[in-house]
Design a protein around this motif. Structure first.
Motif, PDB file in Angstrom:
ATOM      1  N   THR A  67       0.751  -1.280  -0.080  1.00 16.41           N
ATOM      2  CA  THR A  67       0.035   0.047  -0.005  1.00 16.41           C
ATOM      3  C   THR A  67       0.744   1.324   0.028  1.00 16.41           C
ATOM      4  OG1 THR A  67      -1.847  -1.172   1.388  1.00 16.41           O
ATOM      5  CG2 THR A  67      -1.905   1.272   1.373  1.00 16.41           C
ATOM      6  N   ILE A  68       0.521   2.227  -1.069  1.00 13.59           N
ATOM      7  CA  ILE A  68       1.308   3.555  -0.876  1.00 13.59           C
ATOM      8  C   ILE A  68       0.186   4.568  -1.005  1.00 13.59           C
ATOM      9  CG2 ILE A  68       3.248   2.720  -2.098  1.00 13.59           C
ATOM     10  CD1 ILE A  68       2.269   3.970  -4.761  1.00 13.59           C
ATOM     11  N   GLY A  69       0.678   5.880  -0.571  1.00 15.27           N
ATOM     12  CA  GLY A  69      -0.425   7.029  -0.564  1.00 15.27           C
ATOM     13  C   GLY A  69       0.039   8.093  -1.435  1.00 15.27           C
ATOM     14  N   LEU A  70      -0.852   8.622  -2.112  1.00 11.51           N
ATOM     15  CA  LEU A  70      -0.440  10.042  -2.954  1.00 11.51           C
ATOM     16  C   LEU A  70      -1.436  11.070  -2.216  1.00 11.51           C
ATOM     17  CD1 LEU A  70      -1.165   8.490  -6.579  1.00 11.51           C
ATOM     18  CD2 LEU A  70       1.113   8.599  -5.253  1.00 11.51           C
ATOM     19  N   VAL A 157       4.831   3.795   1.884  1.00 13.63           N
ATOM     20  CA  VAL A 157       5.636   4.945   1.162  1.00 13.63           C
ATOM     21  C   VAL A 157       4.427   5.934   0.887  1.00 13.63           C
ATOM     22  CG1 VAL A 157       6.757   5.965  -0.693  1.00 13.63           C
ATOM     23  CG2 VAL A 157       7.251   3.481   0.073  1.00 13.63           C
ATOM     24  N   LEU A 158       4.821   7.114   1.253  1.00 13.16           N
ATOM     25  CA  LEU A 158       3.827   8.187   0.887  1.00 13.16           C
ATOM     26  C   LEU A 158       4.660   9.150   0.021  1.00 13.16           C
ATOM     27  CD1 LEU A 158       2.402   9.287   4.278  1.00 13.16           C
ATOM     28  CD2 LEU A 158       1.339   8.400   2.404  1.00 13.16           C
ATOM     29  N   GLY A 330       7.655  26.288   4.160  1.00 16.90           N
ATOM     30  CA  GLY A 330       7.460  25.240   4.960  1.00 16.90           C
ATOM     31  C   GLY A 330       6.337  24.296   4.243  1.00 16.90           C
ATOM     32  N   GLU A 331       5.995  23.087   4.820  1.00 12.93           N
ATOM     33  CA  GLU A 331       5.158  22.218   4.080  1.00 12.93           C
ATOM     34  C   GLU A 331       4.673  21.107   5.241  1.00 12.93           C
ATOM     35  OE1 GLU A 331       3.065  20.128   2.333  1.00 12.93           O
ATOM     36  OE2 GLU A 331       3.952  21.385   0.986  1.00 12.93           O
ATOM     37  N   ASP A 332       3.284  21.000   5.241  1.00  9.79           N
ATOM     38  CA  ASP A 332       2.792  20.104   6.384  1.00  9.79           C
ATOM     39  C   ASP A 332       2.933  18.642   5.820  1.00  9.79           C
ATOM     40  OD1 ASP A 332       1.245  19.515   8.434  1.00  9.79           O
ATOM     41  OD2 ASP A 332      -0.715  19.839   7.603  1.00  9.79           O
ATOM     42  N   PHE A 333       3.394  18.100   4.454  1.00  8.55           N
ATOM     43  CA  PHE A 333       3.501  16.858   4.375  1.00  8.55           C
ATOM     44  C   PHE A 333       4.718  16.331   5.182  1.00  8.55           C
ATOM     45  CE2 PHE A 333       5.224  13.778   1.344  1.00  8.55           C
ATOM     46  CZ  PHE A 333       4.163  12.842   1.149  1.00  8.55           C
ATOM     47  N   SER A 334       5.716  17.363   5.804  1.00 11.61           N
ATOM     48  CA  SER A 334       6.673  16.918   6.585  1.00 11.61           C
ATOM     49  C   SER A 334       6.142  15.782   7.679  1.00 11.61           C
ATOM     50  CB  SER A 334       7.374  18.171   7.089  1.00 11.61           C
ATOM     51  OG  SER A 334       6.430  18.790   7.978  1.00 11.61           O
ATOM     52  N   ARG A 335       5.029  16.185   8.143  1.00 16.59           N
ATOM     53  CA  ARG A 335       4.675  15.486   9.333  1.00 16.59           C
ATOM     54  C   ARG A 335       4.066  14.051   9.297  1.00 16.59           C
ATOM     55  NH1 ARG A 335       1.674  20.656  12.308  1.00 16.59           N
ATOM     56  NH2 ARG A 335       3.250  21.054  13.548  1.00 16.59           N
ATOM     57  N   PHE A 336       3.707  13.955   7.825  1.00 14.04           N
ATOM     58  CA  PHE A 336       3.365  12.430   7.332  1.00 14.04           C
ATOM     59  C   PHE A 336       4.879  11.816   7.018  1.00 14.04           C
ATOM     60  CE2 PHE A 336      -0.661  13.904   5.082  1.00 14.04           C
ATOM     61  CZ  PHE A 336      -1.527  13.606   5.781  1.00 14.04           C
ATOM     62  N   LEU A 337       5.663  12.543   6.601  1.00 14.97           N
ATOM     63  CA  LEU A 337       7.069  11.992   6.457  1.00 14.97           C
ATOM     64  C   LEU A 337       7.715  11.577   7.884  1.00 14.97           C
ATOM     65  CD1 LEU A 337       8.518  13.738   3.327  1.00 14.97           C
ATOM     66  CD2 LEU A 337       7.249  11.528   3.486  1.00 14.97           C
ATOM     67  N   PRO A 341       8.048   6.641   5.575  1.00 13.03           N
ATOM     68  CA  PRO A 341       8.969   7.011   4.363  1.00 13.03           C
ATOM     69  C   PRO A 341       8.013   7.619   3.219  1.00 13.03           C
ATOM     70  CG  PRO A 341       8.871   4.543   4.788  1.00 13.03           C
ATOM     71  CD  PRO A 341       8.021   5.156   5.993  1.00 13.03           C
ATOM     72  N   GLY A 342       8.841   8.460   2.615  1.00 12.34           N
ATOM     73  CA  GLY A 342       8.420   8.730   1.293  1.00 12.34           C
ATOM     74  C   GLY A 342       8.987   9.938   0.717  1.00 12.34           C
ATOM     75  N   VAL A 343       8.386  10.676  -0.384  1.00 12.14           N
ATOM     76  CA  VAL A 343       9.388  11.468  -1.286  1.00 12.14           C
ATOM     77  C   VAL A 343       8.199  12.796  -1.454  1.00 12.14           C
ATOM     78  CG1 VAL A 343       8.915  10.377  -3.188  1.00 12.14           C
ATOM     79  CG2 VAL A 343      10.540  11.815  -3.163  1.00 12.14           C
ATOM     80  N   TYR A 344       8.700  13.839  -1.529  1.00 12.08           N
ATOM     81  CA  TYR A 344       7.868  15.093  -2.023  1.00 12.08           C
ATOM     82  C   TYR A 344       8.975  15.790  -3.154  1.00 12.08           C
ATOM     83  CZ  TYR A 344       6.291  20.029  -1.107  1.00 12.08           C
ATOM     84  OH  TYR A 344       5.848  21.278  -1.286  1.00 12.08           O
ATOM     85  N   TYR A 345       8.296  16.200  -4.116  1.00 11.00           N
ATOM     86  CA  TYR A 345       9.139  16.643  -5.349  1.00 11.00           C
ATOM     87  C   TYR A 345       8.498  17.624  -5.995  1.00 11.00           C
ATOM     88  CZ  TYR A 345       5.840  13.660  -8.283  1.00 11.00           C
ATOM     89  OH  TYR A 345       5.025  13.075  -8.838  1.00 11.00           O
TER      90      TYR A 345
END
Length: 392
Positions: A67-70, A157-158, A330-337, A341-345
Motif C-alpha cells: 500500500t502506498i499513498g498519494l 510509502v507516501l 514550509g510544508e505540512d507533508f513533513s509530518r506525514f514523512l 517514509p516517502g518523497v516530496y518533489y
C-alpha cells in the motif's frame, strides 16, 4: 499506456472550477464535496471526515500487494487575487496562490488514469486529499492521522508533488534528504511609555525599541548561523502608533524563522529570545514573546527519492532533472514523512516571463504542466508498488 487528452481537459476544467471557488484552511466543505463527486464519477471508493474535510480514496489493483499513498492539499490562502485569469477567484480575499487547486485536480486526474491502468497496479493506492496545509503551525496532516486516516490502510510509502514556478514545464525537482525547511512563527509585543512627540525624554518609544529589535534580529542569520546551514529570520509585520505627534507606547511585530537542520533551528530559536529580550532591556522597554514551533523540515527518504528520479528519467530523460538546492518554504507533508517514509518533489510549472512566486496575488500556474503531473505521479505510484513487491 498513453494519457488520454480527454483526462487532461477534464482536469483543466476541474482545476479552474476549484480556482474560482477557493476556500480557506478548515473551511473546504464545497471543495471536499466536489472531490467526492469526482471520485463517485470514476468509481473510486472513499472515506471522509479526516481533519474535518479530508478524504481518503482507495484504488485496489487487480493484483494484491503493498500500500502506498498519494497526497494533494486542497485549501487556499487569504489573498486578494490579481492574476488577471479569466477564472480568477470569486471569493473576495481568498485565492489559490500556492497551486493547491492544481494539486487536487491532478490527483483526481491521476486517479482516473490509474483506474484505466488497474491491471498494472500490484497493491493498493491511497488518494489523500488533505485540508488545512496552509494553517501553520497546526496543519491538517497531524489531525488526519489522529482521526485514523491510516488506521485501516497503512502506507509503506507516501508521495506528494508540488507545483514549482521556478522550474519550466517538463522539469522536476527531486532530491534526497531535506527539500523544504522548518517553518516557525513568532509574535513580539513591545511596551514602552507613550507621550508627546516633542518630549521624548519623558517616554520610552516603543517604535524605536521595536526598530532596534528588527535590526538586531538580522544579525542572527548573518553572524550566528553557519552560512552552509541555512537560516532566515524575517519580520513580515510591524504595527505601531496612531498619531503623528504621539510617541507610541506599544509596537507589535510578527515574523517567521526558517531553517533546514534541527540543530540550526534550536540555535536560532535560542538566539532569537536572547536578542529580543536583551535589546528590549537595553531600551528600557518590556517584551512579550509568542513563539510557535511550526512545520518540521520535509525530509525525503533517499530510496524513494531515487525511485522518483529513476521513473522521471526513464519517462522524460536526464534533462528533466536539473540539479537543485532545497527551499526554506514550509510544508505540512513533513509530518506525514515523520511517520512514514516517502518523497516530496517539485513539478515545473512556470508561465515564463512575468511569472510571480507562490503566495503572490498575481501567481499563475501553467496548465501545460498538468499532463506531466498526472503521468509522472501515476508512473511513480506503479513503479513504487513494484519496487516494494520485489523487496517483499
Amino acid at each position: 499506456m498513453t494519457l488520454d487528452s480527454r483526462i487532461v481537459e477534464e482536469v483543466v476544467e476541474f482545476r479552474r472550477l476549484l480556482h474560482r471557488n477557493p476556500e480557506l484552511s478548515g473551511e473546504e466543505q464545497e471543495t471536499s464535496q466536489r472531490i467526492q463527486e469526482k471520485l463517485d464519477e470514476i468509481g473510486v471508493p472513499y472515506e471522509t471526515g479526516f481533519a474535518g474535510t479530508g478524504i481518503l480514496g482507495i484504488i485496489e489493483g487487480e493484483e494484491p500487494g503493498p500500500t502506498i499513498g498519494l497526497r494533494a492539499d486542497i485549501d487556499a490562502l487569504p489573498i486578494m487575487e490579481s492574476s488577471g485569469e479569466d477564472f480568477s477567484s470569486e471569493n473576495d480575499g481568498v485565492m489559490h496562490a500556492c497551486g493547491h487547486d492544481a494539486h487536487t485536480a491532478m490527483l483526481f486526474g491521476t486517479a482516473k488514469y490509474l483506474m484505466e491502468r488497474r491491471d498494472e497496479i500490484e497493491g493498493r493506492i491511497l488518494l489523500i486529499f488533505q485540508p488545512a496545509e496552509e494553517q501553520s503551525p497546526t496543519g491538517g496532516s497531524k489531525q488526519m492521522m489522529e482521526d485514523g486516516v491510516f488506521d485501516e490502510y497503512v502506507p509503506e510509502v507516501l508521495i506528494a508533488q508540488h507545483v514549482w514556478p521556478q522550474l519550466p514545464v517538463g522539469q522536476f525537482g527531486v532530491m534526497a534528504g531535506p527539500i523544504m525547511g522548518n517553518s516557525d512563527r513568532f509574535k513580539i509585543k513591545v511596551t514602552g511609555s507613550g507621550g508627546h512627540a516633542s518630549m521624548p525624554h519623558d517616554t520610552i518609544d516603543a517604535i524605536v525599541a521595536a526598530n532596534q529589535i528588527v535590526t538586531s534580529l538580522q544579525t542572527i542569520a548573518s553572524r550566528n548561523a553557519n552560512p552552509f546551514d541555512p537560516a532566515v529570520v524575517t519580520v513580515g509585520k510591524f504595527n505601531a502608533g496612531f498619531q503623528y505627534n504621539v510617541i507610541a507606547e506599544t509596537a507589535e511585530l510578527e515574523g517567521t524563522i526558517r531553517t533546514q537542520s534541527d540543530e540550526m533551528k534550536q540555535k536560532v530559536k535560542r538566539r532569537f529570545f536572547e536578542v529580543v529580550e536583551n535589546v528590549a532591556e537595553a531600551m528600557d522597554a518590556k517584551v512579550e514573546i509568542t513563539y510557535l514551533d511550526g512545520y518540521p523540515a520535509t525530509v525525503n527518504d533517499a530510496e524513494w527519492a531515487e525511485q522518483v528520479h529513476t521513473t522521471v528519467e526513464e519517462m522524460y530523460g536526464e534533462e528533466a532533472l536539473p540539479a537543485l538546492t532545497p527551499s526554506l518554504g514550509g510544508e505540512d507533508f513533513s509530518r506525514f514523512l515523520q511517520k512514514y517514509p516517502g518523497v516530496y518533489y517539485w513539478l515545473g510549472s512556470s508561465v515564463g516571463e512575468g511569472q510571480k512566486p507562490l503566495h503572490n496575488p498575481s501567481f499563475r500556474f501553467n496548465e501545460e504542466a498538468i499532463p506531466y503531473g498526472i503521468e509522472a505521479m501515476s508512473q511513480v505510484a506503479i513503479d513504487t508498488l513494484q519496487t516494494l513487491k520485489n523487496k517483499g
